[in-house]
Enzyme design. Structure first.
Site, PDB file in Angstrom:
ATOM      1  N   LYS A 122       0.927  -1.111   0.046  1.00 52.34           N
ATOM      2  CA  LYS A 122       0.224  -0.118   0.158  1.00 52.34           C
ATOM      3  C   LYS A 122       0.861   1.203  -0.030  1.00 52.34           C
ATOM      4  O   LYS A 122       0.653   2.175  -0.798  1.00 52.34           O
ATOM      5  CB  LYS A 122      -0.965  -0.031   1.290  1.00 52.34           C
ATOM      6  CG  LYS A 122      -1.991  -0.975   1.230  1.00 52.34           C
ATOM      7  CD  LYS A 122      -2.738  -1.379   2.490  1.00 52.34           C
ATOM      8  CE  LYS A 122      -3.835  -2.339   2.143  1.00 52.34           C
ATOM      9  NZ  LYS A 122      -4.541  -2.668   3.511  1.00 52.34           N
ATOM     10  N   GLN A 171      -5.033  -1.948   9.678  1.00 48.26           N
ATOM     11  CA  GLN A 171      -4.928  -3.309   8.963  1.00 48.26           C
ATOM     12  C   GLN A 171      -5.318  -4.328   9.861  1.00 48.26           C
ATOM     13  O   GLN A 171      -5.030  -4.405  11.023  1.00 48.26           O
ATOM     14  CB  GLN A 171      -3.337  -3.386   8.684  1.00 48.26           C
ATOM     15  CG  GLN A 171      -2.982  -4.494   7.705  1.00 48.26           C
ATOM     16  CD  GLN A 171      -3.613  -4.496   6.594  1.00 48.26           C
ATOM     17  OE1 GLN A 171      -3.898  -3.223   5.818  1.00 48.26           O
ATOM     18  NE2 GLN A 171      -3.931  -5.469   5.691  1.00 48.26           N
ATOM     19  N   ASP A 187     -11.317   2.577   4.222  1.00 45.00           N
ATOM     20  CA  ASP A 187     -11.567   1.209   4.099  1.00 45.00           C
ATOM     21  C   ASP A 187     -13.066   0.916   3.824  1.00 45.00           C
ATOM     22  O   ASP A 187     -13.419  -0.314   3.622  1.00 45.00           O
ATOM     23  CB  ASP A 187     -11.157   0.387   5.212  1.00 45.00           C
ATOM     24  CG  ASP A 187      -9.661  -0.358   4.786  1.00 45.00           C
ATOM     25  OD1 ASP A 187      -9.548  -0.845   3.617  1.00 45.00           O
ATOM     26  OD2 ASP A 187      -8.857  -0.731   5.712  1.00 45.00           O
TER      27      ASP A 187
HETATM   28  N1  GUN Z   1      -6.698  -7.328   6.014  1.00 43.89           N
HETATM   29  C1  GUN Z   1      -7.152  -7.997   4.928  1.00 43.89           C
HETATM   30  N2  GUN Z   1      -7.624  -7.289   3.935  1.00 43.89           N
HETATM   31  C2  GUN Z   1      -7.598  -6.100   4.527  1.00 43.89           C
HETATM   32  C3  GUN Z   1      -7.932  -4.557   3.949  1.00 43.89           C
HETATM   33  O1  GUN Z   1      -8.589  -4.438   2.726  1.00 43.89           O
HETATM   34  N3  GUN Z   1      -8.101  -3.689   4.662  1.00 43.89           N
HETATM   35  C4  GUN Z   1      -7.484  -3.684   5.927  1.00 43.89           C
HETATM   36  N4  GUN Z   1      -7.398  -2.756   6.768  1.00 43.89           N
HETATM   37  N5  GUN Z   1      -7.159  -4.885   6.495  1.00 43.89           N
HETATM   38  C5  GUN Z   1      -7.219  -5.947   5.696  1.00 43.89           C
END
Ligand code: GUN
Length: 299
Positions: A52, A96, A119
Site C-alpha cells: 500500500k 490493518q 476502508d
Molecule cells: N486485511 C485484509 N484485507 C484488508 C483490507 O482490505 N483492509 C484492512 N485494513 N485490513 C485487511
C-alpha cells in the site's frame, strides 16, 4: 472456451496513473495523506502494508504507517485513532486487519471518523452502502471487483451473482454493491447446502472464502465470469479460491491470482483516499481542487 484473463494488474496501473494526474493537480497542503495503523507483526499484514505504501508513493499520496506493539490496549489504540481523526492533515485512516485477539475490531473500526474511513469498514459506511446511499465509502475489494466486472463491458443488471463467503470486508459489501448495481445476488457460506448447484446457476461467481482451489470446473456455467478474491498458500505456492487451470476452460472471463483482485484492492484504497482528501472540511471552499484562490492553498 478459454477464458479471457481479467488483468487486475494492468487495470490497477491504469487507475493509479489517472490518480497520479489528479493528485498532481492538487495544491501543496491538499496532498492526500493516508494513515495506516499496523498492530503487531503479522507477516501477511506487513506485506500488504508495504504494498500500500509503495503504491501510494507512486501516485503522490503520502502514506504514514503507525506501528503499534501487539500488547497495545484497546483504550490506547482508540486514542491513536482519535488523534488521527482530529489531525487535519490526515485524509484517510485504515487499521490493518486482523487485530490481536484482545482487541474488538468493531470497536476500533467504529471509532474511525466515517469521512476518513477509506476502508469503508466503519459500520456507518457499511450501513450507508446497505441503504444504497451514494455517499457511502465503499470498501476497496468490492469496489475493485466491480471495476473488474465493468471492464468487461457487460451489463450487470439482472445478472445472477453467487458470492462465496460472507465476511464483513469482502462477501457482504461485495453482495451489497452488486445488488445496488441491479444484480440478483445469492450469498453463500460455510453452512450453505449444495454449493456447486448454486454456483452452476450463476452468471458471475465471486469466490471469497479463503479455501484454496475450492471452485472446480463442474461448479461453473459455461461462459460465466469468475472473480477470485482468495489469496492462499498451497504447497508453498500462491493460489486463489478457484482452481484456475480447470475453470479457465469453462469461464468467459477469469481473474488470476496473483494479478487479479489484489492490485485492484490497493488501487481502490488510493482512490478512496483521494476522494477523502477532497472531502476535508479545511478545503470545502473548492472541494480540494485549489482553484478557489483562498489562502489555504498558498502555503
Ligand atoms: N486485511 C485484509 N484485507 C484488508 C483490507 O482490505 N483492509 C484492512 N485494513 N485490513 C485487511
Amino acid at each position: 472456451m478459454t477464458a479471457q484473463i481479467l488483468d487486475g494488474k494492468k487495470l490497477a496501473a491504469d487507475v493509479r496513473a489517472e490518480l497520479a494526474h489528479k493528485v498532481a493537480a492538487l495544491s501543496g497542503d491538499n496532498v492526500p495523506v493516508l494513515a495506516v495503523v499496523l498492530v503487531g507483526d503479522n507477516e501477511a499484514s506487513r506485506i500488504y502494508v508495504r504494498n500500500k505504501k509503495k503504491a501510494a508513493a507512486e501516485v503522490g499520496i503520502v502514506c504514514e504507517v503507525f506501528e503499534m506493539s501487539d500488547t497495545i490496549g484497546e483504550q490506547a489504540l482508540l486514542a491513536v485513532i482519535d488523534e488521527l481523526n482530529e489531525n487535519p492533515h490526515v485524509s484517510g485512516i485504515i487499521v490493518q486487519l486482523p487485530l490481536p485477539a484482545h482487541i474488538n475490531p468493531l470497536k476500533i473500526l467504529a471509532a474511525i471518523r466515517p469521512q476518513k474511513d477509506v476502508d469503508g469498514f466503519n459500520p456507518y459506511n457499511a450501513g450507508l452502502l446497505a441503504c444504497r446511499e451514494p455517499q457511502a465509502v465503499v470498501s476497496a475489494t468490492p469496489k475493485g471487483i466491480l471495476r473488474l466486472l465493468q471492464s468487461t463491458g457487460m451489463n450487470l443488471a439482472g445478472k445472477h451473482v453467487v458470492v462465496i463467503g460472507r465476511s464483513n470486508i469482502v462477501g457482504r459489501p461485495a453482495a451489497m454493491l452488486l445488488l445496488n448495481h441491479d444484480c440478483t445476488v445469492t450469498i453463500t457460506h460455510s453452512h450453505t447446502r449444495n454449493l456447486p448447484e448454486l454456483t452452476r446457476q450463476a452468471d458471475i461467481v465471486v469466490a471469497a472464502c479463503g479455501c484454496p482451489k475450492l471452485v472446480k470446473k463442474d461448479w461453473i456455467k459455461f461462459g460465466a465470469v469468475v472473480i477470485d478474491v482468495g489469496i492462499n498458500r498451497l504447497d508453498g505456492k500462491l493460489c486463489g479460491d478457484v482452481d484456475f487451470e480447470q475453470v479457465k476452460e469453462i469461464a468467459s472471463y477469469i481473474t488470476p491470482v496473483p494479478g487479479g483482485v489484489g492490485p485492484m484492492t490497493v488501487a481502490m484504497l488510493l482512490e478512496n483516499t483521494y476522494e477523502a482528501a477532497l472531502r476535508q472540511p479545511t478545503h470545502e471552499c473548492c472541494h480540494g481542487h485549489g482553484h478557489c484562490g483562498c489562502h489555504k492553498h498558498n502555503d
